[in-house]
Design a protein around this motif. Structure first.
Motif, PDB file in Angstrom:
ATOM      1  N   GLY A 196       0.977  37.034 -10.836  1.00  0.00           N
ATOM      2  CA  GLY A 196       0.177  38.139 -10.328  1.00  0.00           C
ATOM      3  C   GLY A 196       0.322  38.392  -8.848  1.00  0.00           C
ATOM      4  N   LEU A 197       1.063  37.552  -8.148  1.00  0.00           N
ATOM      5  CA  LEU A 197       1.196  37.685  -6.710  1.00  0.00           C
ATOM      6  C   LEU A 197       2.632  37.403  -6.319  1.00  0.00           C
ATOM      7  N   PHE A 198       3.184  38.261  -5.492  1.00  0.00           N
ATOM      8  CA  PHE A 198       4.558  38.110  -5.041  1.00  0.00           C
ATOM      9  C   PHE A 198       4.598  38.251  -3.534  1.00  0.00           C
ATOM     10  N   ILE A 199       5.360  37.400  -2.895  1.00  0.00           N
ATOM     11  CA  ILE A 199       5.456  37.416  -1.440  1.00  0.00           C
ATOM     12  C   ILE A 199       6.916  37.539  -1.050  1.00  0.00           C
ATOM     13  N   SER A 200       7.178  38.436  -0.109  1.00  0.00           N
ATOM     14  CA  SER A 200       8.518  38.572   0.440  1.00  0.00           C
ATOM     15  C   SER A 200       8.408  39.210   1.817  1.00  0.00           C
ATOM     16  N   GLN A 201       9.497  39.166   2.564  1.00  0.00           N
ATOM     17  CA  GLN A 201       9.494  39.783   3.877  1.00  0.00           C
ATOM     18  C   GLN A 201       9.460  41.300   3.723  1.00  0.00           C
ATOM     19  N   THR A 202       8.799  41.932   4.664  1.00  0.00           N
ATOM     20  CA  THR A 202       8.734  43.390   4.648  1.00  0.00           C
ATOM     21  C   THR A 202       9.690  43.946   5.699  1.00  0.00           C
ATOM     22  N   ASN A 203       9.982  45.216   5.572  1.00  0.00           N
ATOM     23  CA  ASN A 203      10.821  45.855   6.583  1.00  0.00           C
ATOM     24  C   ASN A 203       9.963  46.835   7.374  1.00  0.00           C
ATOM     25  N   THR A 204      10.509  47.354   8.441  1.00  0.00           N
ATOM     26  CA  THR A 204       9.724  48.221   9.327  1.00  0.00           C
ATOM     27  C   THR A 204       9.320  49.530   8.646  1.00  0.00           C
ATOM     28  N   SER A 205      10.134  50.047   7.749  1.00  0.00           N
ATOM     29  CA  SER A 205       9.786  51.300   7.061  1.00  0.00           C
ATOM     30  C   SER A 205       8.553  51.121   6.181  1.00  0.00           C
ATOM     31  N   LEU A 206       8.505  50.027   5.443  1.00  0.00           N
ATOM     32  CA  LEU A 206       7.352  49.750   4.593  1.00  0.00           C
ATOM     33  C   LEU A 206       6.119  49.477   5.443  1.00  0.00           C
ATOM     34  N   LEU A 207       6.293  48.696   6.474  1.00  0.00           N
ATOM     35  CA  LEU A 207       5.175  48.381   7.367  1.00  0.00           C
ATOM     36  C   LEU A 207       4.627  49.642   8.035  1.00  0.00           C
ATOM     37  N   ASP A 208       5.512  50.539   8.460  1.00  0.00           N
ATOM     38  CA  ASP A 208       5.092  51.791   9.092  1.00  0.00           C
ATOM     39  C   ASP A 208       4.258  52.632   8.132  1.00  0.00           C
ATOM     40  N   ALA A 209       4.685  52.740   6.884  1.00  0.00           N
ATOM     41  CA  ALA A 209       3.933  53.516   5.893  1.00  0.00           C
ATOM     42  C   ALA A 209       2.560  52.887   5.640  1.00  0.00           C
ATOM     43  N   ALA A 210       2.506  51.568   5.571  1.00  0.00           N
ATOM     44  CA  ALA A 210       1.235  50.883   5.349  1.00  0.00           C
ATOM     45  C   ALA A 210       0.289  51.093   6.533  1.00  0.00           C
ATOM     46  N   ILE A 211       0.824  51.029   7.735  1.00  0.00           N
ATOM     47  CA  ILE A 211      -0.007  51.248   8.927  1.00  0.00           C
ATOM     48  C   ILE A 211      -0.545  52.678   8.952  1.00  0.00           C
TER      49      ILE A 211
ATOM     50  N   TYR B  39       1.429  58.747   1.484  1.00  0.00           N
ATOM     51  CA  TYR B  39       1.722  57.433   2.063  1.00  0.00           C
ATOM     52  C   TYR B  39       1.836  56.377   0.965  1.00  0.00           C
ATOM     53  N   ILE B  40       0.971  56.453  -0.034  1.00  0.00           N
ATOM     54  CA  ILE B  40       1.040  55.510  -1.153  1.00  0.00           C
ATOM     55  C   ILE B  40       2.357  55.684  -1.891  1.00  0.00           C
ATOM     56  N   ARG B  41       2.760  56.931  -2.097  1.00  0.00           N
ATOM     57  CA  ARG B  41       4.040  57.203  -2.758  1.00  0.00           C
ATOM     58  C   ARG B  41       5.193  56.625  -1.933  1.00  0.00           C
ATOM     59  N   GLU B  42       5.137  56.796  -0.625  1.00  0.00           N
ATOM     60  CA  GLU B  42       6.184  56.246   0.233  1.00  0.00           C
ATOM     61  C   GLU B  42       6.196  54.720   0.159  1.00  0.00           C
ATOM     62  N   ILE B  43       5.029  54.109   0.140  1.00  0.00           N
ATOM     63  CA  ILE B  43       4.955  52.655   0.039  1.00  0.00           C
ATOM     64  C   ILE B  43       5.590  52.174  -1.260  1.00  0.00           C
ATOM     65  N   LEU B  44       5.268  52.826  -2.359  1.00  0.00           N
ATOM     66  CA  LEU B  44       5.874  52.455  -3.642  1.00  0.00           C
ATOM     67  C   LEU B  44       7.389  52.631  -3.604  1.00  0.00           C
ATOM     68  N   TYR B  45       7.845  53.724  -3.024  1.00  0.00           N
ATOM     69  CA  TYR B  45       9.279  53.964  -2.905  1.00  0.00           C
ATOM     70  C   TYR B  45       9.938  52.847  -2.100  1.00  0.00           C
ATOM     71  N   ARG B  46       9.330  52.478  -0.983  1.00  0.00           N
ATOM     72  CA  ARG B  46       9.891  51.416  -0.132  1.00  0.00           C
ATOM     73  C   ARG B  46       9.926  50.081  -0.869  1.00  0.00           C
ATOM     74  N   ILE B  47       8.894  49.798  -1.650  1.00  0.00           N
ATOM     75  CA  ILE B  47       8.895  48.556  -2.441  1.00  0.00           C
ATOM     76  C   ILE B  47      10.007  48.598  -3.478  1.00  0.00           C
ATOM     77  N   LEU B  48      10.208  49.772  -4.091  1.00  0.00           N
ATOM     78  CA  LEU B  48      11.274  49.910  -5.084  1.00  0.00           C
ATOM     79  C   LEU B  48      12.667  49.733  -4.471  1.00  0.00           C
ATOM     80  N   LYS B  49      12.761  49.826  -3.175  1.00  0.00           N
ATOM     81  CA  LYS B  49      14.037  49.587  -2.503  1.00  0.00           C
ATOM     82  C   LYS B  49      14.137  48.154  -1.982  1.00  0.00           C
ATOM     83  N   GLY B  50      13.066  47.369  -2.107  1.00  0.00           N
ATOM     84  CA  GLY B  50      13.024  46.040  -1.521  1.00  0.00           C
ATOM     85  C   GLY B  50      13.238  44.915  -2.517  1.00  0.00           C
TER      86      GLY B  50
END
Length: 130
Positions: A22-37, A56-67
């Protein structure tokens, strides 16, 4: 929303690497972090939330799908589709419980093979559709 993003992008294939974790941890990138901020900063301007938060939520999901967690998110989306189909089967059973139901009708409603219907139905309800 995940399914829409998958359909609109090249991220179609779902990998078989499946986990019930139920929980996954990985490094984030600046694009994902920017959308979350940007999403969190909407708390400063509540009048903008309705218009901008979904983007912004859509962008976050997109960024995760690329990660790194793309396969997990894809699997969640696919399971969601199956669970929704099973929900329709359950509603059909509840509405017509006094009538004879054929498994073929239920498989057609769910757009699944009989074995898939049995497997997914059991995962969602812990019971057999029979």
């Amino acid at each position: 929303m995940i399914v829409e993003i998958l359909e609109e992008s090249e991220h179609h294939a779902v990998q078989p690497a499946y986990s019930r974790c139920g929980l996954f941890i990985s490094q984030t990138n600046t694009s994902l972090l920017d959308a979350a901020i940007r999403l969190v900063r909407l708390l400063e301007t509540p009048e903008d939330i309705k218009a901008l938060a979904p983007r912004y939520i859509r962008e976050i999901l997109y960024r995760i799908l690329k990660g790194q967690q793309r396969d997990v998110l894809k699997q969640i989306a696919v399971e969601g589709i199956s669970a929704y189909r099973i929900k329709e089967v359950i509603e059909q059973i509840k509405e017509n419980y006094a009538q004879p139901l054929r498994i073929e009708e239920l498989t057609e409603l769910a757009n699944m093979s009989p074995s898939s219907l049995h497997r997914h139905f059991k995962e969602v309800t812990a019971m057999s559709p029979l």
